[in-house]
Design a protein around this motif. Structure first.
Motif, PDB file in Angstrom:
ATOM      1  N   VAL A   1     -24.973  -0.199  30.948  1.00  0.00           N
ATOM      2  CA  VAL A   1     -24.314   0.121  29.738  1.00  0.00           C
ATOM      3  C   VAL A   1     -23.958  -1.335  29.077  1.00  0.00           C
ATOM      4  O   VAL A   1     -23.752  -2.479  29.991  1.00  0.00           O
ATOM      5  CB  VAL A   1     -22.822   0.694  30.028  1.00  0.00           C
ATOM      6  CG1 VAL A   1     -21.860   0.718  28.713  1.00  0.00           C
ATOM      7  CG2 VAL A   1     -22.995   2.000  30.835  1.00  0.00           C
ATOM      8  N   THR A   2     -24.268  -1.631  27.928  1.00  0.00           N
ATOM      9  CA  THR A   2     -23.993  -2.843  27.221  1.00  0.00           C
ATOM     10  C   THR A   2     -22.979  -2.853  26.248  1.00  0.00           C
ATOM     11  O   THR A   2     -23.314  -2.112  25.394  1.00  0.00           O
ATOM     12  CB  THR A   2     -25.570  -3.414  26.644  1.00  0.00           C
ATOM     13  OG1 THR A   2     -26.557  -3.396  27.675  1.00  0.00           O
ATOM     14  CG2 THR A   2     -25.339  -4.691  26.057  1.00  0.00           C
ATOM     15  N   LEU A   3     -22.221  -4.014  26.398  1.00  0.00           N
ATOM     16  CA  LEU A   3     -21.126  -4.120  25.559  1.00  0.00           C
ATOM     17  C   LEU A   3     -21.375  -5.262  24.450  1.00  0.00           C
ATOM     18  O   LEU A   3     -22.153  -6.358  24.961  1.00  0.00           O
ATOM     19  CB  LEU A   3     -19.899  -4.566  26.121  1.00  0.00           C
ATOM     20  CG  LEU A   3     -18.895  -3.397  26.747  1.00  0.00           C
ATOM     21  CD1 LEU A   3     -18.244  -4.080  28.056  1.00  0.00           C
ATOM     22  CD2 LEU A   3     -17.848  -2.830  25.685  1.00  0.00           C
ATOM     23  N   ILE A   4     -21.309  -5.029  23.203  1.00  0.00           N
ATOM     24  CA  ILE A   4     -21.743  -6.129  22.037  1.00  0.00           C
ATOM     25  C   ILE A   4     -20.579  -6.444  21.575  1.00  0.00           C
ATOM     26  O   ILE A   4     -19.857  -5.860  21.123  1.00  0.00           O
ATOM     27  CB  ILE A   4     -22.581  -5.510  21.089  1.00  0.00           C
ATOM     28  CG1 ILE A   4     -23.827  -4.920  21.656  1.00  0.00           C
ATOM     29  CG2 ILE A   4     -23.199  -6.710  20.151  1.00  0.00           C
ATOM     30  CD1 ILE A   4     -24.924  -5.565  22.380  1.00  0.00           C
ATOM     31  N   GLU A   5     -20.129  -7.835  21.625  1.00  0.00           N
ATOM     32  CA  GLU A   5     -18.838  -8.161  20.831  1.00  0.00           C
ATOM     33  C   GLU A   5     -19.038  -9.344  20.054  1.00  0.00           C
ATOM     34  O   GLU A   5     -20.000 -10.445  20.392  1.00  0.00           O
ATOM     35  CB  GLU A   5     -18.202  -8.753  22.165  1.00  0.00           C
ATOM     36  CG  GLU A   5     -16.567  -9.447  21.751  1.00  0.00           C
ATOM     37  CD  GLU A   5     -16.017  -8.589  20.546  1.00  0.00           C
ATOM     38  OE1 GLU A   5     -15.553  -7.445  20.463  1.00  0.00           O
ATOM     39  OE2 GLU A   5     -15.629  -9.300  19.634  1.00  0.00           O
ATOM     40  N   ARG A   6     -18.475  -9.260  18.838  1.00  0.00           N
ATOM     41  CA  ARG A   6     -18.574 -10.681  18.070  1.00  0.00           C
ATOM     42  C   ARG A   6     -18.130 -11.724  18.385  1.00  0.00           C
ATOM     43  O   ARG A   6     -18.714 -12.841  17.983  1.00  0.00           O
ATOM     44  CB  ARG A   6     -18.122 -10.260  16.562  1.00  0.00           C
ATOM     45  CG  ARG A   6     -18.412 -10.949  15.197  1.00  0.00           C
ATOM     46  CD  ARG A   6     -17.762 -10.249  14.202  1.00  0.00           C
ATOM     47  NE  ARG A   6     -16.331 -10.074  14.553  1.00  0.00           N
ATOM     48  CZ  ARG A   6     -15.824  -9.164  13.583  1.00  0.00           C
ATOM     49  NH1 ARG A   6     -16.188  -8.688  12.411  1.00  0.00           N
ATOM     50  NH2 ARG A   6     -14.608  -8.683  13.750  1.00  0.00           N
TER      51      ARG A   6
ATOM     52  N   ASP B   1     -21.820 -11.232  24.223  1.00  0.00           N
ATOM     53  CA  ASP B   1     -20.826 -11.826  23.371  1.00  0.00           C
ATOM     54  C   ASP B   1     -21.271 -12.707  22.131  1.00  0.00           C
ATOM     55  O   ASP B   1     -22.481 -12.832  22.144  1.00  0.00           O
ATOM     56  CB  ASP B   1     -19.365 -12.455  23.985  1.00  0.00           C
ATOM     57  CG  ASP B   1     -19.853 -13.654  24.755  1.00  0.00           C
ATOM     58  OD1 ASP B   1     -20.850 -14.235  24.809  1.00  0.00           O
ATOM     59  OD2 ASP B   1     -19.078 -14.499  25.020  1.00  0.00           O
ATOM     60  N   THR B   2     -20.338 -12.978  21.290  1.00  0.00           N
ATOM     61  CA  THR B   2     -21.013 -14.014  20.135  1.00  0.00           C
ATOM     62  C   THR B   2     -22.049 -13.514  19.337  1.00  0.00           C
ATOM     63  O   THR B   2     -22.932 -14.146  18.940  1.00  0.00           O
ATOM     64  CB  THR B   2     -21.061 -15.439  20.780  1.00  0.00           C
ATOM     65  OG1 THR B   2     -22.070 -15.534  21.838  1.00  0.00           O
ATOM     66  CG2 THR B   2     -19.772 -16.371  20.940  1.00  0.00           C
ATOM     67  N   SER B   3     -22.050 -11.960  19.205  1.00  0.00           N
ATOM     68  CA  SER B   3     -23.176 -11.453  18.653  1.00  0.00           C
ATOM     69  C   SER B   3     -22.595 -10.152  17.826  1.00  0.00           C
ATOM     70  O   SER B   3     -21.905  -9.561  18.407  1.00  0.00           O
ATOM     71  CB  SER B   3     -24.241 -10.753  19.753  1.00  0.00           C
ATOM     72  OG  SER B   3     -24.612 -11.883  20.551  1.00  0.00           O
ATOM     73  N   THR B   4     -22.894 -10.317  16.493  1.00  0.00           N
ATOM     74  CA  THR B   4     -22.348  -9.507  15.517  1.00  0.00           C
ATOM     75  C   THR B   4     -23.528  -8.196  15.305  1.00  0.00           C
ATOM     76  O   THR B   4     -24.487  -8.384  14.948  1.00  0.00           O
ATOM     77  CB  THR B   4     -22.013 -10.155  14.311  1.00  0.00           C
ATOM     78  OG1 THR B   4     -21.432 -11.338  14.503  1.00  0.00           O
ATOM     79  CG2 THR B   4     -21.462  -9.187  12.960  1.00  0.00           C
ATOM     80  N   VAL B   5     -22.924  -6.960  15.446  1.00  0.00           N
ATOM     81  CA  VAL B   5     -23.996  -5.963  15.009  1.00  0.00           C
ATOM     82  C   VAL B   5     -23.887  -5.855  13.386  1.00  0.00           C
ATOM     83  O   VAL B   5     -23.068  -5.829  12.747  1.00  0.00           O
ATOM     84  CB  VAL B   5     -23.182  -4.451  15.415  1.00  0.00           C
ATOM     85  CG1 VAL B   5     -24.277  -3.348  15.113  1.00  0.00           C
ATOM     86  CG2 VAL B   5     -23.034  -4.477  17.170  1.00  0.00           C
TER      87      VAL B   5
ATOM     88  N   GLN C   1     -26.947 -13.336  16.665  1.00  0.00           N
ATOM     89  CA  GLN C   1     -26.081 -14.102  17.459  1.00  0.00           C
ATOM     90  C   GLN C   1     -25.748 -15.311  16.646  1.00  0.00           C
ATOM     91  O   GLN C   1     -26.222 -16.036  15.913  1.00  0.00           O
ATOM     92  CB  GLN C   1     -26.969 -14.841  18.409  1.00  0.00           C
ATOM     93  CG  GLN C   1     -27.821 -13.870  19.554  1.00  0.00           C
ATOM     94  CD  GLN C   1     -29.092 -14.074  20.246  1.00  0.00           C
ATOM     95  OE1 GLN C   1     -29.667 -15.119  19.977  1.00  0.00           O
ATOM     96  NE2 GLN C   1     -29.270 -13.747  21.325  1.00  0.00           N
ATOM     97  N   THR C   2     -24.281 -15.755  17.036  1.00  0.00           N
ATOM     98  CA  THR C   2     -23.595 -16.509  16.047  1.00  0.00           C
ATOM     99  C   THR C   2     -24.024 -17.951  16.142  1.00  0.00           C
ATOM    100  O   THR C   2     -24.302 -18.652  15.052  1.00  0.00           O
ATOM    101  CB  THR C   2     -22.171 -16.474  16.492  1.00  0.00           C
ATOM    102  OG1 THR C   2     -21.685 -15.043  16.688  1.00  0.00           O
ATOM    103  CG2 THR C   2     -21.169 -17.236  15.535  1.00  0.00           C
ATOM    104  N   ALA C   3     -24.481 -18.391  17.490  1.00  0.00           N
ATOM    105  CA  ALA C   3     -24.863 -19.854  17.565  1.00  0.00           C
ATOM    106  C   ALA C   3     -26.124 -19.932  16.731  1.00  0.00           C
ATOM    107  O   ALA C   3     -26.444 -21.151  16.117  1.00  0.00           O
ATOM    108  CB  ALA C   3     -25.155 -19.947  19.048  1.00  0.00           C
ATOM    109  N   THR C   4     -27.037 -19.161  16.994  1.00  0.00           N
ATOM    110  CA  THR C   4     -28.462 -19.584  16.395  1.00  0.00           C
ATOM    111  C   THR C   4     -28.962 -18.671  15.079  1.00  0.00           C
ATOM    112  O   THR C   4     -29.664 -19.136  14.623  1.00  0.00           O
ATOM    113  CB  THR C   4     -29.502 -18.936  17.604  1.00  0.00           C
ATOM    114  OG1 THR C   4     -29.568 -17.580  17.743  1.00  0.00           O
ATOM    115  CG2 THR C   4     -29.401 -19.785  18.877  1.00  0.00           C
TER     116      THR C   4
END
Ligand code: FAD
Length: 445
Positions: free
Chosen positions: A35-40, A139-143, A162-165
């Motif tokens: 299970v993978t959680l994706i969080e902005r 984390d730091t990843s927006t769907v 990915q927010t950073a890149t």
């Protein structure tokens, strides 16, 4: 994935790692190998209020119904909360609730509820979910959007940025669950894929919160009690609460319906608290040192997205938590409702299920779960003539009866217990119409 295969499925994605997403990840971990959680937001392994969940800085109580579900998944949570300084206490004995001109009767119901900071609760749940070997958090990843099979009938995953890149990446999964909260993009994403967006019920309440945190004397005799004032609508519009939380602090939130919001300047906040008929709230702010400035939150409307009514829906996709329904927060039901929905998904997946019918069945069950908190919240809100939105049939009559129930809770233990079970989301509102309760309510007044 075989439609009727109950052996572990491969990969599930949960979008949003707030409380709804975390409880969903725990539920899915029994049914998926990964299970993978994706969080902005960036997520740190500590209690914190993140950018994507500004409500978590305000008063949050955990109702007995939600606490019971959390304890079935995390049996050590109760002790962990106590060790961290949260207040685990009886919903009927320790909640001092002033309403309809008096104090609700207090007695021990053996029904534990929790007052804590919302970030602490989420942190303790998150630590337990991420300790599961099959769960990971990105984390730091927006769907950005969903991916599908060529015919568009199945969701195959999501594209994240990915927010950073700024780099985009596709992640595939057998099941994707949207728990991205009230601002969920699911209606838009589905529309882009040629599906109808769900109809939305919106009930305007214009509730404004002002919250301030104070030091709490650990020797204060009221230290395991919490204080709640709710208005006798429609003549009164203001509410207030003071909850003891970890770190020997009080969280105080006050506010009102339809624009009667509490100011956040020092004098305005103080005067607003003083105006409430429950003197304990003013006493607490007068005798304890403030640790923050007052800060505000505006809640425009309760929202319900009717996924259960859609005729066409892609396979492999679900929506839950605040993304499907976000209620007027003064009733404190959001986290419990999310827990009930995660549990419903767990139960659904535990039985052989035709994956073509999974979404339909899930949304029907969730609609049934949401009916109760929705009726409770919206029913109360329609006591105000300013409330705009789809008004449930018969609500004025029901409200008259509920007013009598509330007055009876001031002195009748049986009625009070029945009312608190409904408020806890442990019993449906219809239980208040049981002949035994009905008779007591009618004769009590
Ligand atoms: C003022 C206030 C007080 C409340 N008080 C109570 C209370 O006392 N008791 C109670 O039970 N409930 C209360 N609630 C409700 C409660 O906060 C929510 O029901 C609860 O947080 C569950 O929400 P959720 O996880 O579904 O969504 P949220 O908490 O809104 O979380 C959504 C998550 O998704 C992430 N996200 C959003 N978009 C994306 C994207 N595109 N990609 C990746 N991640 C994304 C966000 O960053 C966030 O972490 C209150 C609400 C408010 C507004």
């Amino acid at each position: 994935m075989n439609g009727t295969n109950t052996s572990k499925r491969n990969h599930a994605l949960v979008l949003g790692a707030s409380l709804g997403g975390l409880m969903t990840a725990r539920a899915l971990s029994s049914h998926f190998q990964k299970v993978t959680l994706i969080e902005r937001d960036p997520v740190n392994r500590q209690p914190e209020s993140r950018h994507g969940q500004p409500q978590t800085r305000h008063l949050h109580g955990l109702l007995p119904g939600g606490f019971q579900i959390m304890l079935t998944y995390f049996p050590d949570l109760r002790q962990a909360l106590i060790d961290a300084g949260a207040n685990v206490a009886d919903f009927a004995e320790n909640m001092i609730w002033y309403t309809h001109g008096g104090y609700r009767r207090r007695f021990d119901m053996h029904l534990p509820a929790v007052t804590m900071s919302r970030p602490l609760l989420e942190h303790l749940i998150r630590e337990r979910v991420l300790a599961l070997p099959t769960v990971e958090l990105i984390d730091t990843s927006t769907v950005q959007h969903l991916t599908t099979t060529d015919n568009g009938q199945r969701i195959t995953g999501v594209v994240i940025r990915q927010t950073a890149t700024g780099l985009e990446k596709t992640i595939t999964a057998d099941l994707v669950v949207d728990a991205t909260g009230r601002g969920s993009h699911s209606p838009q994403w589905l529309h882009e894929l040629g599906y109808e967006a769900p109809k939305t019920s919106e009930v305007t309440v214009k509730v404004g919160y002002a919250t301030r945190i104070y030091k709490r004397d650990p020797n204060d005799s009221r230290t395991n009690c919490w204080f709640l004032y709710t208005p006798n609508a429609p003549t009164e519009k203001r509410f207030g609460g003071a909850f003891p939380v970890e770190g020997n602090r009080w969280v105080i939130s006050v506010g009102g319906w339809h624009g009667d919001s509490a100011p956040i300047d020092e004098a305005g906040f103080t005067n607003f608290v003083r105006s409430l008929p429950m003197p304990e709230l003013f006493d607490i702010i007068s005798n304890n040192e403030p640790l923050t400035e007052p800060y505000a939150y505006r809640f425009p409307a309760s929202l319900r997205r009717h996924y259960e009514s859609l005729n066409r829906f892609p396979v492999g996709y679900l929506v839950l938590g605040d993304a499907i329904s976000s209620f007027n927060p003064t009733y404190g039901q959001g986290m419990t409702s999310a827990c009930m929905q995660a549990l419903a998904l767990d139960k659904l997946l535990a039985d052989p299920v035709d994956e073509q019918k999974l979404a339909k069945t899930f949304f029907q069950r969730v609609a049934h779960i949401i009916d109760t908190p929705w009726q409770l919240a919206v029913g109360e809100d329609f006591r105000y003539s300013e409330t705009i939105g789809p008004k449930p049939a018969g609500v004025d009559l029901i409200n008259k009866y509920i007013s009598r129930v509330q007055r009876a809770t001031l002195h009748d233990e049986v009625v009070c217990a029945a009312f608190l079970r409904v408020m806890s989301l442990l019993k449906p509102p219809t239980s208040l119409f049981h002949p035994r309760i009905f008779w007591r309510v009618m004769t009590a007044n």
